[in-house]
Design a protein around this motif. Structure first.
Motif, mmCIF file in Angstrom:
data_model
loop_
_atom_site.group_PDB
_atom_site.id
_atom_site.type_symbol
_atom_site.label_atom_id
_atom_site.label_comp_id
_atom_site.label_asym_id
_atom_site.label_seq_id
_atom_site.Cartn_x
_atom_site.Cartn_y
_atom_site.Cartn_z
ATOM 1 N N LYS A 109 0.879 -1.171 0.000
ATOM 2 C CA LYS A 109 0.000 0.000 0.000
ATOM 3 C C LYS A 109 0.910 1.213 0.000
ATOM 4 N N THR A 111 1.813 4.649 1.452
ATOM 5 C CA THR A 111 1.492 5.319 2.719
ATOM 6 C C THR A 111 2.401 6.544 2.883
ATOM 7 N N THR A 134 -5.719 8.006 -0.180
ATOM 8 C CA THR A 134 -4.613 7.861 -1.132
ATOM 9 C C THR A 134 -4.556 9.041 -2.096
ATOM 10 N N ASP A 259 -1.272 11.856 8.472
ATOM 11 C CA ASP A 259 -2.032 10.608 8.538
ATOM 12 C C ASP A 259 -3.330 10.816 7.757
ATOM 13 N N GLU A 261 -5.564 8.668 6.602
ATOM 14 C CA GLU A 261 -6.737 7.901 7.030
ATOM 15 C C GLU A 261 -7.522 8.729 8.045
#
Lengths: 268, 98
Positions: A109, A111, A134, A259, A261
């Motif tokens: 993924k 990140t 993303t 971050d 997310e």
């Protein structure tokens, strides 16, 4: 004059005779490094055509394995690939189409921790991911690195394409400085998508990538192309750079990756 | 002023699945009020509590973003084309990368 093998001259002859490409353009393509984010619906057609066009290095970021339900649209993969890593299946398909292409697989993924390491080695990014964290991550990282990104998205029968080219036009945050709350993002799992749609949208991304690499024509910088398969309409909207954009504006406030997310879980 | 408003897929359940609807209004603001009267629930999806267009929703008058015109006060003329474009993740039917 150019360093082509006789096989390459034959393989790329239809490009070489185009005055917009020519021997110089084909050499440029062979020296280009493009990163595909996702080897799914959008990454499949984009990857196939960029490989056939002779883009010399194709990186592929995807940590998924091929599932039967992917095959309705993810044409890099076949029935015998079910269960395989998408990056591996994609590598085999691409190598068969064009052995000139060096495929670099990133079965991870992307990140905040690995984004710079992965993106650094490429000239251009083709974004075919399916989630907002993303998209914001890629935006911020490419703005900081000054790399162009060809953005594509699909929903049911509709698609969108644009090119974010730092310094030449707006970025994703100029359009949407903050993400929608999760409950306002429709779930694609429930929504479905007509299988041909990513074929069209991903191929528009491929041609835009080639235009940016060769510096020809007018790439969709500062323009959003909307496609509707049901009404069979293409429409272009103007996108403008926001001087107060937190990523690419006059006084940017984003100086490092965050971050994403958590950022995309923001409650309203 | 009668204009055509392009409704994004995620909001079409509020417009009986219509992709385009006709609406009246002299400005974007009054247009949204009139849309709300015909399609209750639409305004809340487009605007926040103070009535401002949400930051993850963009509205285009013809091909221009109203943020770079006069915002909600942007004048609307007969025959204009309005597009409502929210941020969409855009992905596959199974939640995987596409």
């Amino acid at each position: 004059m150019y360093n082509f093998s006789s096989e390459q001259i034959e393989r790329y002859s239809r490009h070489i005779i185009l005055k917009e490409v020519g021997g110089m353009g084909q050499t440029k393509l062979l020296e280009s490094k493009v990163l595909l984010i996702g080897a799914g619906g959008l990454g499949s057609p984009a990857g196939l055509y960029l490989a056939a066009a002779g883009v010399g290095t194709l990186g592929i970021v995807d940590d998924d394995v091929v599932d039967m339900s992917n095959l309705q649209r993810q044409v890099l993969h076949g029935t015998s690939d079910v269960g395989k890593l998408k990056t591996e299946s994609a590598r085999e398909t691409i190598n068969d189409i064009n052995p000139d292409v060096k495929v670099i697989t990133h079965p991870d993924k992307i990140t905040s921790a690995n984004a710079f390491d992965i993106l650094e080695g490429y000239d251009l990014i083709v974004d075919g991911c399916d989630n907002l964290p993303t998209r914001y991550l890629l935006n911020d990282a490419t703005v900081m690195l000054g790399k162009p990104i060809v953005h594509g998205s699909i929903f049911q029968f509709e698609g969108q394409v644009t090119v974010f080219h730092p310094g030449r036009g707006p970025c994703y945050r100029c359009l949407y400085p903050t993400p929608p709350p999760p409950d306002m993002v429709p779930s694609c799992q429930e929504a479905g998508v007509i299988g041909v749609l990513p074929g069209i949208v991903g191929n528009v991304q491929a041609v835009e990538a080639i235009k940016v690499l060769l510096d020809i024509g007018k790439p969709l910088v500062g323009q959003l192309l909307l496609f509707n398969a049901l009404s069979m309409e293409f429409k272009k909207l103007t996108l403008r750079q926001d001087p107060s954009c937190p990523a690419c504006g006059k006084n940017p406030t984003i100086h490092e990756l965050i971050d994403y997310e958590e950022f995309c879980q923001v409650r309203w | 002023m009668a204009v055509t408003v392009r409704i994004p897929t995620p909001l079409r359940r509020l417009t009986q699945n219509q992709a385009e609807v006709e609406a009246e209004g002299d400005t974007i603001e009054s247009l949204i009020e009139n849309l709300e009267a015909s399609y209750p629930g639409l305004k809340e999806r487009i605007c926040d509590e103070s009535g401002n267009v949400r930051r993850f929703v963009n509205i285009y008058l013809n091909d221009e973003d109203i943020r770079f015109l006069d915002g909600s006060a942007t004048a609307v003329n007969d025959g204009d084309d309005i597009s409502i474009i929210p941020a969409i993740a855009g992905g596959s039917s199974d939640g995987e990368r596409d």
